[in-house]
Design a protein around this motif. Structure first.
Motif, PDB file in Angstrom:
ATOM      1  N   GLU A  39       7.282  35.122  20.067  1.00 45.59           N
ATOM      2  CA  GLU A  39       6.557  35.033  18.788  1.00 45.59           C
ATOM      3  C   GLU A  39       5.269  34.249  18.953  1.00 45.59           C
ATOM      4  OE1 GLU A  39       9.622  33.480  16.218  1.00 45.59           O
ATOM      5  OE2 GLU A  39      10.107  35.492  15.475  1.00 45.59           O
ATOM      6  N   ALA A  77       2.838  36.562  20.539  1.00 41.70           N
ATOM      7  CA  ALA A  77       2.425  37.603  19.582  1.00 41.70           C
ATOM      8  C   ALA A  77       1.483  37.063  18.514  1.00 41.70           C
ATOM      9  CB  ALA A  77       3.659  38.223  18.933  1.00 41.70           C
ATOM     10  N   SER A  78       1.484  35.761  18.301  1.00 40.18           N
ATOM     11  CA  SER A  78       0.633  35.179  17.254  1.00 40.18           C
ATOM     12  C   SER A  78      -0.754  34.795  17.767  1.00 40.18           C
ATOM     13  CB  SER A  78       1.312  33.944  16.657  1.00 40.18           C
ATOM     14  OG  SER A  78       1.319  32.883  17.598  1.00 40.18           O
ATOM     15  N   PRO A 135      -4.153  43.471  20.489  1.00 41.99           N
ATOM     16  CA  PRO A 135      -2.749  43.870  20.615  1.00 41.99           C
ATOM     17  C   PRO A 135      -2.353  44.249  22.044  1.00 41.99           C
ATOM     18  CG  PRO A 135      -3.683  44.829  18.637  1.00 41.99           C
ATOM     19  CD  PRO A 135      -4.817  44.186  19.387  1.00 41.99           C
ATOM     20  N   LYS A 186      -1.704  41.124  23.890  1.00 41.27           N
ATOM     21  CA  LYS A 186      -0.426  40.568  23.442  1.00 41.27           C
ATOM     22  C   LYS A 186       0.735  41.280  24.131  1.00 41.27           C
ATOM     23  CE  LYS A 186      -1.962  39.194  18.845  1.00 41.27           C
ATOM     24  NZ  LYS A 186      -1.760  39.323  17.403  1.00 41.27           N
ATOM     25  N   LEU A 187       0.674  42.619  24.191  1.00 43.70           N
ATOM     26  CA  LEU A 187       1.750  43.369  24.854  1.00 43.70           C
ATOM     27  C   LEU A 187       1.847  42.999  26.329  1.00 43.70           C
ATOM     28  CD1 LEU A 187       1.515  46.978  23.337  1.00 43.70           C
ATOM     29  CD2 LEU A 187       3.274  45.230  22.921  1.00 43.70           C
ATOM     30  N   VAL A 210       3.503  39.584  26.556  1.00 47.05           N
ATOM     31  CA  VAL A 210       4.940  39.673  26.290  1.00 47.05           C
ATOM     32  C   VAL A 210       5.668  40.263  27.498  1.00 47.05           C
ATOM     33  CG1 VAL A 210       6.675  40.893  24.900  1.00 47.05           C
ATOM     34  CG2 VAL A 210       4.780  39.707  23.772  1.00 47.05           C
ATOM     35  N   ILE A 228       9.223  42.279  17.277  1.00 47.66           N
ATOM     36  CA  ILE A 228       7.974  41.667  17.751  1.00 47.66           C
ATOM     37  C   ILE A 228       7.072  42.727  18.366  1.00 47.66           C
ATOM     38  CG2 ILE A 228       7.002  40.081  19.476  1.00 47.66           C
ATOM     39  CD1 ILE A 228       9.567  38.324  18.986  1.00 47.66           C
ATOM     40  N   ILE A 257       3.246  44.254  17.026  1.00 48.64           N
ATOM     41  CA  ILE A 257       2.073  44.301  17.899  1.00 48.64           C
ATOM     42  C   ILE A 257       1.576  45.744  18.034  1.00 48.64           C
ATOM     43  CG2 ILE A 257       1.222  43.923  20.247  1.00 48.64           C
ATOM     44  CD1 ILE A 257       3.343  41.648  20.460  1.00 48.64           C
TER      45      ILE A 257
END
Length: 193
Positions: free
Chosen positions: A71, A74-75, A80, A83-84, A87, A133, A137
């Motif tokens: 999280e 992701a914040s 995006p 972010k991926l 993660v 999550i 995203i």
């Protein structure tokens, strides 16, 4: 009769999680746990009724820590796609010791199968939370036209979630990092607009 010694339950739970993560549920004895935590068996029984309850709480702790980390990633104020990538990178492991241990949830899924409903529920909850999550995203990426809209955000999140689980199994099985990276690159290429 002597009174059980008081101890830091959170610290002890974290230490027990580390033992289960390294050895698995079945191979972990109560002696392994008491040795790692330096808490007597009687004291542990006062807080956790048995090894299984301690294991379930350790799984919940692992899930909470992992989800909090994802999280946070992701914040972040990045695209995006970044972010991926973050993660995915956080989901895989950076050193040989971590690779050897693997993911506690994947290990537990393989050890238990569907033999224990409560363990299965904890594992499912983890993967559902990861999927949510990823879906958020991905939906953001779809709105920005960075990710294909040929499939729903939920479908793509489910797909990527399963790719990550498979990558964890590949990693623990000794597949080279380059091969796992290629699987992830292919997955990202399939999500391109």
């Amino acid at each position: 009769m002597s009174r059980p010694r008081e101890f830091d339950v959170d610290r002890t739970l974290h230490q027990a999680m580390e033992v289960f993560w390294t050895k698995g549920f079945k191979a972990t004895s109560y002696e392994d746990i008491t040795r790692a935590t330096e808490v007597k068996k009687q004291s542990l029984y006062c807080v956790f009724k048995d090894k299984r309850e301690l294991f379930l709480k350790a799984l919940a702790l692992y899930r909470e820590q992992t989800i909090a980390k994802l999280e946070e990633l992701a914040s972040r104020e990045v695209s995006p796609l970044k972010k991926l990538e973050a993660v995915c990178e956080a989901t895989l492991y950076q050193n040989d010791e971590a690779i050897h241990r693997g993911c506690l949830m994947v290990n537990s899924a393989l050890e238990f199968g569907d033999d224990d409903r409560e363990v299965s529920r904890e594992i499912s909850l983890m993967f559902e939370q990861v999927e949510r999550i990823l879906e958020k995203i991905i939906c953001d990426g779809q709105e920005q036209r960075l990710i294909t809209t040929s499939r729903s955000g939920k479908e793509l999140a489910d797909y990527l979630n399963n790719v990550l689980r498979g990558a964890k199994v590949m990693e623990k099985s000794g597949d080279p990092r380059e091969r796992i990276a290629e699987v992830l690159r292919t997955s990202f290429a399939l999500m391109a607009p």
